[in-house]
Design a protein around this motif. Sequence first.
Motif, PDB file in Angstrom:
ATOM      1  N   THR A  91       0.822  -1.212   0.000  1.00  0.00           N
ATOM      2  CA  THR A  91       0.000   0.000   0.000  1.00  0.00           C
ATOM      3  C   THR A  91       0.858   1.266   0.000  1.00  0.00           C
ATOM      4  OG1 THR A  91      -0.193  -0.205   2.419  1.00  0.00           O
ATOM      5  CG2 THR A  91      -2.015  -1.046   1.084  1.00  0.00           C
ATOM      6  N   LEU A  92       1.981   1.241   0.703  1.00  0.00           N
ATOM      7  CA  LEU A  92       2.866   2.407   0.681  1.00  0.00           C
ATOM      8  C   LEU A  92       3.446   2.615  -0.718  1.00  0.00           C
ATOM      9  CD1 LEU A  92       4.384   4.688   2.092  1.00  0.00           C
ATOM     10  CD2 LEU A  92       6.151   3.026   2.727  1.00  0.00           C
ATOM     11  N   ALA A  93       3.854   1.531  -1.362  1.00  0.00           N
ATOM     12  CA  ALA A  93       4.425   1.642  -2.703  1.00  0.00           C
ATOM     13  C   ALA A  93       3.402   2.189  -3.696  1.00  0.00           C
ATOM     14  CB  ALA A  93       4.932   0.272  -3.167  1.00  0.00           C
ATOM     15  N   ILE A  94       2.192   1.657  -3.662  1.00  0.00           N
ATOM     16  CA  ILE A  94       1.145   2.122  -4.580  1.00  0.00           C
ATOM     17  C   ILE A  94       0.789   3.573  -4.296  1.00  0.00           C
ATOM     18  CG2 ILE A  94      -1.258   1.797  -5.273  1.00  0.00           C
ATOM     19  CD1 ILE A  94      -0.852  -1.215  -4.690  1.00  0.00           C
ATOM     20  N   SER A  95       0.684   3.940  -3.017  1.00  0.00           N
ATOM     21  CA  SER A  95       0.293   5.300  -2.645  1.00  0.00           C
ATOM     22  C   SER A  95       1.333   6.325  -3.087  1.00  0.00           C
ATOM     23  CB  SER A  95       0.085   5.383  -1.127  1.00  0.00           C
ATOM     24  OG  SER A  95      -0.921   4.487  -0.709  1.00  0.00           O
ATOM     25  N   VAL A  96       2.604   6.037  -2.849  1.00  0.00           N
ATOM     26  CA  VAL A  96       3.663   6.958  -3.270  1.00  0.00           C
ATOM     27  C   VAL A  96       3.662   7.096  -4.791  1.00  0.00           C
ATOM     28  CG1 VAL A  96       6.162   7.305  -3.368  1.00  0.00           C
ATOM     29  CG2 VAL A  96       5.095   6.569  -1.241  1.00  0.00           C
ATOM     30  N   ASN A  97       3.415   5.998  -5.493  1.00  0.00           N
ATOM     31  CA  ASN A  97       3.371   6.039  -6.949  1.00  0.00           C
ATOM     32  C   ASN A  97       2.223   6.911  -7.445  1.00  0.00           C
ATOM     33  OD1 ASN A  97       4.334   5.353  -9.491  1.00  0.00           O
ATOM     34  ND2 ASN A  97       3.016   3.569  -9.649  1.00  0.00           N
ATOM     35  N   LEU A  98       1.063   6.818  -6.804  1.00  0.00           N
ATOM     36  CA  LEU A  98      -0.087   7.646  -7.183  1.00  0.00           C
ATOM     37  C   LEU A  98       0.211   9.130  -6.963  1.00  0.00           C
ATOM     38  CD1 LEU A  98      -3.036   5.524  -5.703  1.00  0.00           C
ATOM     39  CD2 LEU A  98      -2.440   5.803  -8.124  1.00  0.00           C
ATOM     40  N   VAL A  99       0.833   9.444  -5.843  1.00  0.00           N
ATOM     41  CA  VAL A  99       1.177  10.842  -5.550  1.00  0.00           C
ATOM     42  C   VAL A  99       2.228  11.354  -6.524  1.00  0.00           C
ATOM     43  CG1 VAL A  99       2.134  12.399  -3.825  1.00  0.00           C
ATOM     44  CG2 VAL A  99       0.552  10.610  -3.124  1.00  0.00           C
ATOM     45  N   ALA A 100       3.244  10.541  -6.817  1.00  0.00           N
ATOM     46  CA  ALA A 100       4.297  10.954  -7.747  1.00  0.00           C
ATOM     47  C   ALA A 100       3.734  11.197  -9.144  1.00  0.00           C
ATOM     48  CB  ALA A 100       5.394   9.894  -7.792  1.00  0.00           C
ATOM     49  N   ASP A 101       2.813  10.335  -9.577  1.00  0.00           N
ATOM     50  CA  ASP A 101       2.189  10.529 -10.894  1.00  0.00           C
ATOM     51  C   ASP A 101       1.412  11.833 -10.944  1.00  0.00           C
ATOM     52  OD1 ASP A 101       3.223   8.202 -11.855  1.00  0.00           O
ATOM     53  OD2 ASP A 101       1.401   7.011 -11.568  1.00  0.00           O
ATOM     54  N   TRP A 102       0.692  12.144  -9.869  1.00  0.00           N
ATOM     55  CA  TRP A 102      -0.070  13.393  -9.835  1.00  0.00           C
ATOM     56  C   TRP A 102       0.859  14.604  -9.838  1.00  0.00           C
ATOM     57  CZ3 TRP A 102      -0.537  16.610  -5.214  1.00  0.00           C
ATOM     58  CH2 TRP A 102      -1.308  17.742  -5.432  1.00  0.00           C
ATOM     59  N   ILE A 103       1.934  14.539  -9.061  1.00  0.00           N
ATOM     60  CA  ILE A 103       2.884  15.661  -9.020  1.00  0.00           C
ATOM     61  C   ILE A 103       3.505  15.874 -10.394  1.00  0.00           C
ATOM     62  CG2 ILE A 103       5.090  16.435  -8.071  1.00  0.00           C
ATOM     63  CD1 ILE A 103       4.306  15.101  -5.446  1.00  0.00           C
ATOM     64  N   LEU A 104       3.871  14.779 -11.072  1.00  0.00           N
ATOM     65  CA  LEU A 104       4.460  14.905 -12.407  1.00  0.00           C
ATOM     66  C   LEU A 104       3.466  15.545 -13.378  1.00  0.00           C
ATOM     67  CD1 LEU A 104       6.711  14.357 -14.447  1.00  0.00           C
ATOM     68  CD2 LEU A 104       5.742  12.067 -14.778  1.00  0.00           C
ATOM     69  N   THR A 105       2.221  15.077 -13.335  1.00  0.00           N
ATOM     70  CA  THR A 105       1.201  15.650 -14.218  1.00  0.00           C
ATOM     71  C   THR A 105       0.970  17.119 -13.899  1.00  0.00           C
ATOM     72  OG1 THR A 105       0.114  13.492 -14.358  1.00  0.00           O
ATOM     73  CG2 THR A 105      -1.181  15.415 -15.015  1.00  0.00           C
ATOM     74  N   ARG A 106       0.937  17.441 -12.624  1.00  0.00           N
ATOM     75  CA  ARG A 106       0.675  18.818 -12.209  1.00  0.00           C
ATOM     76  C   ARG A 106       1.819  19.749 -12.608  1.00  0.00           C
ATOM     77  NH1 ARG A 106      -3.081  22.441 -11.690  1.00  0.00           N
ATOM     78  NH2 ARG A 106      -2.736  23.931 -10.004  1.00  0.00           N
ATOM     79  N   THR A 107       3.052  19.347 -12.334  1.00  0.00           N
ATOM     80  CA  THR A 107       4.187  20.215 -12.666  1.00  0.00           C
ATOM     81  C   THR A 107       4.347  20.340 -14.171  1.00  0.00           C
ATOM     82  OG1 THR A 107       5.654  18.285 -12.467  1.00  0.00           O
ATOM     83  CG2 THR A 107       5.448  19.725 -10.547  1.00  0.00           C
ATOM     84  N   THR A 108       4.066  19.290 -14.909  1.00  0.00           N
ATOM     85  CA  THR A 108       4.164  19.360 -16.371  1.00  0.00           C
ATOM     86  C   THR A 108       3.128  20.303 -16.957  1.00  0.00           C
ATOM     87  OG1 THR A 108       5.009  17.090 -16.443  1.00  0.00           O
ATOM     88  CG2 THR A 108       4.179  18.018 -18.500  1.00  0.00           C
ATOM     89  N   SER A 109       1.873  20.235 -16.430  1.00  0.00           N
ATOM     90  CA  SER A 109       0.826  21.122 -16.932  1.00  0.00           C
ATOM     91  C   SER A 109       1.090  22.576 -16.571  1.00  0.00           C
ATOM     92  CB  SER A 109      -0.537  20.683 -16.359  1.00  0.00           C
ATOM     93  OG  SER A 109      -0.553  20.807 -14.939  1.00  0.00           O
ATOM     94  N   LEU A 110       1.670  22.810 -15.363  1.00  0.00           N
ATOM     95  CA  LEU A 110       1.991  24.169 -14.980  1.00  0.00           C
ATOM     96  C   LEU A 110       3.093  24.722 -15.867  1.00  0.00           C
ATOM     97  CD1 LEU A 110       1.950  23.962 -11.071  1.00  0.00           C
ATOM     98  CD2 LEU A 110       0.338  25.186 -12.543  1.00  0.00           C
ATOM     99  N   LYS A 111       4.088  23.868 -16.156  1.00  0.00           N
ATOM    100  CA  LYS A 111       5.169  24.313 -17.004  1.00  0.00           C
ATOM    101  C   LYS A 111       4.657  24.615 -18.412  1.00  0.00           C
ATOM    102  CE  LYS A 111       9.677  22.869 -18.772  1.00  0.00           C
ATOM    103  NZ  LYS A 111      10.682  21.802 -18.820  1.00  0.00           N
ATOM    104  N   GLY A 112       3.761  23.741 -18.905  1.00  0.00           N
ATOM    105  CA  GLY A 112       3.193  23.972 -20.227  1.00  0.00           C
ATOM    106  C   GLY A 112       2.389  25.255 -20.277  1.00  0.00           C
ATOM    107  N   GLY A 113       1.658  25.550 -19.158  1.00  0.00           N
ATOM    108  CA  GLY A 113       0.896  26.787 -19.103  1.00  0.00           C
ATOM    109  C   GLY A 113       1.784  28.006 -19.113  1.00  0.00           C
ATOM    110  N   ARG A 114       2.935  27.930 -18.396  1.00  0.00           N
ATOM    111  CA  ARG A 114       3.847  29.067 -18.386  1.00  0.00           C
ATOM    112  C   ARG A 114       4.501  29.273 -19.751  1.00  0.00           C
ATOM    113  NH1 ARG A 114       5.333  26.892 -13.282  1.00  0.00           N
ATOM    114  NH2 ARG A 114       7.123  25.873 -14.239  1.00  0.00           N
TER     115      ARG A 114
END
Length: 272
Positions: A247-270
């Motif tokens: 559960t820790l491995a899956i949870s960290v992976n879900l958070v990391a995927d969201w952070i990557l998507t979020r930072t990529t979209s913010l960078k694309g917006g800038r």
Amino acid sequence: MRRIPFSALIGLFFVAVYFLGAIFAQVIAPYGMAEVVGDVWEPVSADHWLGTDSIGRDLLSRMIYGGQTTIFIATAATALSFVTGSILGLTAAVIGGWVDQLLSRGVDLVMAIPALIFALTVLSVMPVTVPVLIVVMGLLDSTRVFRLSRAVATDIAVMDYVEAARLRGEGQRWIIFNEILPNALSPLIAEMGLRFIFMVLFISTLSFLGLGVQPPMADWGGIVKENKDGIVYGIPAALLPAFAIATLAISVNLVADWILTRTTSLKGGRDG
């Protein structure tokens, strides 16, 4: 944060629970880490919410302290891995020449040996302590971070703004930390989550094989090893730490995927 996906919320919840449990382990654990409080493999009861382990210690307390040890070692080793690997990788990409060749060939040499076999060989001739585990795991894993950071930095180093910085007379250190590193953070952050998961699995594997965290200290891999014989008798004591690791491995992976998507979209917006 209001647009955070449901999967990331689940991941954040479990990550928060595990990390808070690790931070406040001494406060919330009902018994001591190595305190024998009952008979062998007692069932779930009001006194022992998860039962007892193979020698009569409270399993819930062992799980809490084991989570503290596992998360601490994994976090420290991940930090060491990223500090070492990122700095060396960015330096190799920016300076190039014989520095790049020397570092890259050294990393190739280390990566030619499977990390687990390398770690077992080193730990078999060294005292197995927590600092030694952190250093061995962190340095071995820094080779993966080096390869990623070097590949990302090589692409960024040829961008116009980096060339403009060189023409302005900026030094190599300024270019690495002010031009390249901020633009390489998205893949590095995502990789950090994956590396943390690998560290959790790595330390758990080492402990299960007997060259990780040493008794009476607890960690999740060690708890699996201590209670594996109970599976034959239908006792789930070894499955609980395995579930926590998963559960820790899956949870960290879900958070990391969201952070990557979020930072990529913010960078694309800038950029737009």
